[in-house]
Design an enzyme around this catalytic site. Structure first.
Site, mmCIF file in Angstrom:
data_model
loop_
_atom_site.group_PDB
_atom_site.id
_atom_site.type_symbol
_atom_site.label_atom_id
_atom_site.label_comp_id
_atom_site.label_asym_id
_atom_site.label_seq_id
_atom_site.Cartn_x
_atom_site.Cartn_y
_atom_site.Cartn_z
ATOM 1 N N ASP A 29 0.857 4.228 -9.406
ATOM 2 C CA ASP A 29 1.164 3.963 -8.187
ATOM 3 C C ASP A 29 1.530 5.366 -7.400
ATOM 4 O OD1 ASP A 29 1.170 1.426 -5.812
ATOM 5 O OD2 ASP A 29 2.252 3.479 -5.188
ATOM 6 N N ILE A 30 0.949 5.937 -6.058
ATOM 7 C CA ILE A 30 1.264 7.098 -5.628
ATOM 8 C C ILE A 30 2.664 6.809 -4.882
ATOM 9 C CG2 ILE A 30 0.367 6.886 -3.319
ATOM 10 C CD1 ILE A 30 -1.031 9.707 -3.417
ATOM 11 N N HIS A 99 -6.193 -5.423 -6.443
ATOM 12 C CA HIS A 99 -5.406 -4.440 -7.847
ATOM 13 C C HIS A 99 -3.917 -5.543 -7.840
ATOM 14 C CE1 HIS A 99 -4.201 -3.238 -3.555
ATOM 15 N NE2 HIS A 99 -2.995 -3.323 -3.905
ATOM 16 N N LEU A 100 -3.666 -5.333 -9.370
ATOM 17 C CA LEU A 100 -2.582 -5.996 -9.794
ATOM 18 C C LEU A 100 -1.707 -4.730 -9.824
ATOM 19 C CD1 LEU A 100 -2.072 -8.704 -10.878
ATOM 20 C CD2 LEU A 100 -2.984 -8.257 -13.136
HETATM 21 P P1 AMP Z 1 -0.999 -3.021 -1.452
HETATM 22 O O1 AMP Z 1 0.008 -2.855 -0.351
HETATM 23 O O2 AMP Z 1 -0.831 -4.586 -2.441
HETATM 24 O O3 AMP Z 1 -2.372 -3.129 -0.771
HETATM 25 O O4 AMP Z 1 -0.771 -2.044 -2.603
HETATM 26 C C1 AMP Z 1 -1.487 -0.759 -2.286
HETATM 27 C C2 AMP Z 1 -0.864 0.223 -3.298
HETATM 28 O O5 AMP Z 1 -1.684 1.500 -3.460
HETATM 29 C C3 AMP Z 1 0.848 0.824 -2.649
HETATM 30 O O6 AMP Z 1 1.541 0.430 -3.713
HETATM 31 C C4 AMP Z 1 0.282 2.417 -2.578
HETATM 32 O O7 AMP Z 1 1.473 2.906 -2.863
HETATM 33 C C5 AMP Z 1 -0.773 2.513 -3.523
HETATM 34 N N1 AMP Z 1 -1.671 3.888 -3.091
HETATM 35 C C6 AMP Z 1 -2.175 3.914 -1.852
HETATM 36 N N2 AMP Z 1 -2.723 5.356 -2.331
HETATM 37 C C7 AMP Z 1 -2.739 5.657 -3.475
HETATM 38 C C8 AMP Z 1 -3.476 6.560 -4.048
HETATM 39 N N3 AMP Z 1 -4.337 7.511 -3.573
HETATM 40 N N4 AMP Z 1 -3.211 6.690 -5.381
HETATM 41 C C9 AMP Z 1 -2.420 5.802 -6.023
HETATM 42 N N5 AMP Z 1 -1.813 4.866 -5.482
HETATM 43 C C10 AMP Z 1 -2.011 4.564 -4.230
#
Ligand code: AMP
Ligand code: ZN
Length: 113
Positions: A29-30, A99-100
């Site tokens: 996760d970023i 996503h999990l």
């Molecule tokens: P959710 O809020 O459950 O939809 O989770 C989305 C997740 O994606 C969050 O924890 C973000 O930090 C993560 N995220 C957003 N953009 C990216 C990216 N480019 N690479 C990796 N993780 C990301």
């Protein structure tokens, strides 16, 4: 409309990939919320958990197996870890491709925030 996680699956956007097979991918996760924060993502675009169909049941099971692999690789399987899938606005879902979240490496609290 474009999908960020479809772009990562298709390697159009970068990610720190930890695991990949024909059906799913796992990457860091970023914006990590714990020392370990990995996202396990099916390659098939499914917008929310409400959109999971019977034909997806084995795919969803695979996501849990991949989460277990990640937890073991990261050394938190025995200590414990948390799996989260947010659904829609009040849960905090921001990316509408399921996503999990695999969260670990610190003591988790309950109830969650
Ligand atoms: P959710 O809020 O459950 O939809 O989770 C989305 C997740 O994606 C969050 O924890 C973000 O930090 C993560 N995220 C957003 N953009 C990216 C990216 N480019 N690479 C990796 N993780 C990301
Ligand atoms: Zn997508």
């Amino acid at each position: 409309m474009g999908c960020l996680f479809c772009d990562i699956v298709e390697k159009k956007k970068p990610a720190k990939i930890l695991y990949e097979d024909n059906d799913a991918i796992a990457f860091e996760d970023i914006n990590p919320q714990s020392p370990i924060h990995v996202l396990v993502v099916p390659k098939k675009h499914i917008s929310t958990s409400l959109d999971i169909k019977e034909e997806d049941y084995s795919l969803i099971g695979k996501l849990f197996n991949i989460a277990n692999i990640i937890a073991k690789q990261k050394g938190v399987a025995e200590r414990g870890f948390r799996l989260v899938m947010n659904c829609n606005r009040e849960s905090g879902q921001t990316v509408f491709h399921i996503h999990l979240h695999v969260l670990g490496g610190r003591l988790m609290h309950w109830p969650p925030g």
